[in-house]
Write an enzyme that holds these catalytic residues in place. Structure first.
Site, PDB file in Angstrom:
ATOM      1  N   ASN A  55     -44.706  26.602  26.626  1.00  0.00           N
ATOM      2  CA  ASN A  55     -45.890  27.752  26.662  1.00  0.00           C
ATOM      3  C   ASN A  55     -45.807  27.429  24.910  1.00  0.00           C
ATOM      4  OD1 ASN A  55     -43.025  28.754  27.107  1.00  0.00           O
ATOM      5  ND2 ASN A  55     -43.848  30.922  27.639  1.00  0.00           N
TER       6      ASN A  55
ATOM      7  N   GLU B   4     -47.137  31.108  23.143  1.00  0.00           N
ATOM      8  CA  GLU B   4     -48.187  32.841  22.812  1.00  0.00           C
ATOM      9  C   GLU B   4     -48.712  33.020  21.742  1.00  0.00           C
ATOM     10  OE1 GLU B   4     -45.118  35.022  24.611  1.00  0.00           O
ATOM     11  OE2 GLU B   4     -45.070  34.293  26.950  1.00  0.00           O
TER      12      GLU B   4
ATOM     13  N   CYS C 289     -49.693  28.101  29.466  1.00  0.00           N
ATOM     14  CA  CYS C 289     -48.753  27.737  30.118  1.00  0.00           C
ATOM     15  C   CYS C 289     -48.136  26.459  29.681  1.00  0.00           C
ATOM     16  CB  CYS C 289     -48.845  27.555  31.837  1.00  0.00           C
ATOM     17  SG  CYS C 289     -49.174  29.472  31.965  1.00  0.00           S
TER      18      CYS C 289
ATOM     19  N   GLU D 258     -46.552  24.350  31.891  1.00  0.00           N
ATOM     20  CA  GLU D 258     -47.094  23.044  31.944  1.00  0.00           C
ATOM     21  C   GLU D 258     -48.833  22.406  31.829  1.00  0.00           C
ATOM     22  OE1 GLU D 258     -46.700  25.635  33.003  1.00  0.00           O
ATOM     23  OE2 GLU D 258     -46.388  25.485  35.070  1.00  0.00           O
TER      24      GLU D 258
ATOM     25  N   CYS E 143     -48.187  28.843  38.055  1.00  0.00           N
ATOM     26  CA  CYS E 143     -49.033  29.552  38.566  1.00  0.00           C
ATOM     27  C   CYS E 143     -50.467  29.637  38.712  1.00  0.00           C
ATOM     28  CB  CYS E 143     -49.489  31.285  37.452  1.00  0.00           C
ATOM     29  SG  CYS E 143     -50.014  29.457  35.874  1.00  0.00           S
TER      30      CYS E 143
ATOM     31  N   CYS F 208     -52.422  26.854  37.001  1.00  0.00           N
ATOM     32  CA  CYS F 208     -51.544  26.088  36.431  1.00  0.00           C
ATOM     33  C   CYS F 208     -52.116  25.483  37.342  1.00  0.00           C
ATOM     34  CB  CYS F 208     -50.173  25.690  36.144  1.00  0.00           C
ATOM     35  SG  CYS F 208     -50.218  26.820  34.521  1.00  0.00           S
TER      36      CYS F 208
HETATM   37  N1  THU Z   1     -46.417  30.748  32.134  1.00  0.00           N
HETATM   38  C1  THU Z   1     -46.357  29.319  32.147  1.00  0.00           C
HETATM   39  O1  THU Z   1     -46.308  28.389  31.224  1.00  0.00           O
HETATM   40  N2  THU Z   1     -46.326  28.763  33.243  1.00  0.00           N
HETATM   41  C2  THU Z   1     -46.673  29.554  35.087  1.00  0.00           C
HETATM   42  O2  THU Z   1     -46.944  28.920  35.794  1.00  0.00           O
HETATM   43  C3  THU Z   1     -46.073  30.675  34.673  1.00  0.00           C
HETATM   44  C4  THU Z   1     -46.203  31.796  32.931  1.00  0.00           C
HETATM   45  C5  THU Z   1     -46.363  31.353  30.752  1.00  0.00           C
HETATM   46  C6  THU Z   1     -46.963  31.738  30.540  1.00  0.00           C
HETATM   47  C7  THU Z   1     -46.467  32.646  29.168  1.00  0.00           C
HETATM   48  O3  THU Z   1     -46.211  32.480  28.012  1.00  0.00           O
HETATM   49  C8  THU Z   1     -45.655  33.557  30.109  1.00  0.00           C
HETATM   50  O4  THU Z   1     -45.291  32.917  31.291  1.00  0.00           O
HETATM   51  C9  THU Z   1     -45.128  34.222  30.886  1.00  0.00           C
HETATM   52  O5  THU Z   1     -46.575  35.002  32.204  1.00  0.00           O
END
Ligand code: THU
Length: 160
Positions: free
Chosen positions: A62, A64, A73, A75, A112, A115
């Protein structure tokens, strides 16, 4: 009126040692990506590894941004990495691992909704099921046979 039940089965491995070699390798690669996560805002690291039908693996974590909605995210980074490099090769499995730097998470965390939608797009694009392997701090791994199981009544291109 009728009620339509929806259910699915998933496998629970007590550790990666119970898994076939390819899947164990995929999970280990996803774990190795946790350190590449850029997550200074959430401190929630996600590592992912996508296996293609030709055996290749594409990785992601991930990423940010100070402008929060721009966060991507892990994935999806792995899937887009695979799709950008091998657009015509089906994805067969994706391993997703998480590490919350603020607390221990004792059970696998599933992707999430956004994704799930993106995973579903590639499952439909290639008409090939994508198995999902999930891991967090506990040694336990969940395996889901198809993204469709995680996204019942999903939206897809057949409506367009
Ligand atoms: N995140 C993911 O990488 N994958 C998910 O399926 C859920 C959330 C990341 C996004 C963000 O950088 C951090 O987790 C918190 O939400």
């Amino acid at each position: 009126m009728k009620v339509v039940p929806v259910s699915f089965n998933y496998k629970v491995y007590s550790s990666t040692s119970e898994m076939v070699d390819d899947d164990r390798e995929l999970v280990d690669l996803a774990v190795s990506q946790l350190e590449h996560a850029y997550a200074p805002y959430s401190n929630f690291h996600v590592g992912a590894a996508a296996r293609l039908s030709n055996g290749e693996v594409y990785l992601g974590s991930n990423q940010e941004n100070a402008s929060y909605p721009l966060c991507m995210c892990g994935e999806r980074v792995a899937l887009y990495n695979a799709a950008a490099n091998r657009p015509h090769v089906p994805v067969t499995a994706v391993a997703i691992t998480i590490k919350n730097m603020k607390m221990t998470i004792d059970r696998p965390v599933s992707p999430c909704g956004a994704c799930r939608q993106v995973l579903s797009e590639y499952e439909n694009k290639h008409k090939h099921k994508i198995r999902i392997l999930l891991k967090s701090d506990s040694p336990e791994i969940y395996e889901v046979d198809s993204v469709a199981d995680l996204l019942p009544l999903g939206f897809n291109s057949t409506f367009l």
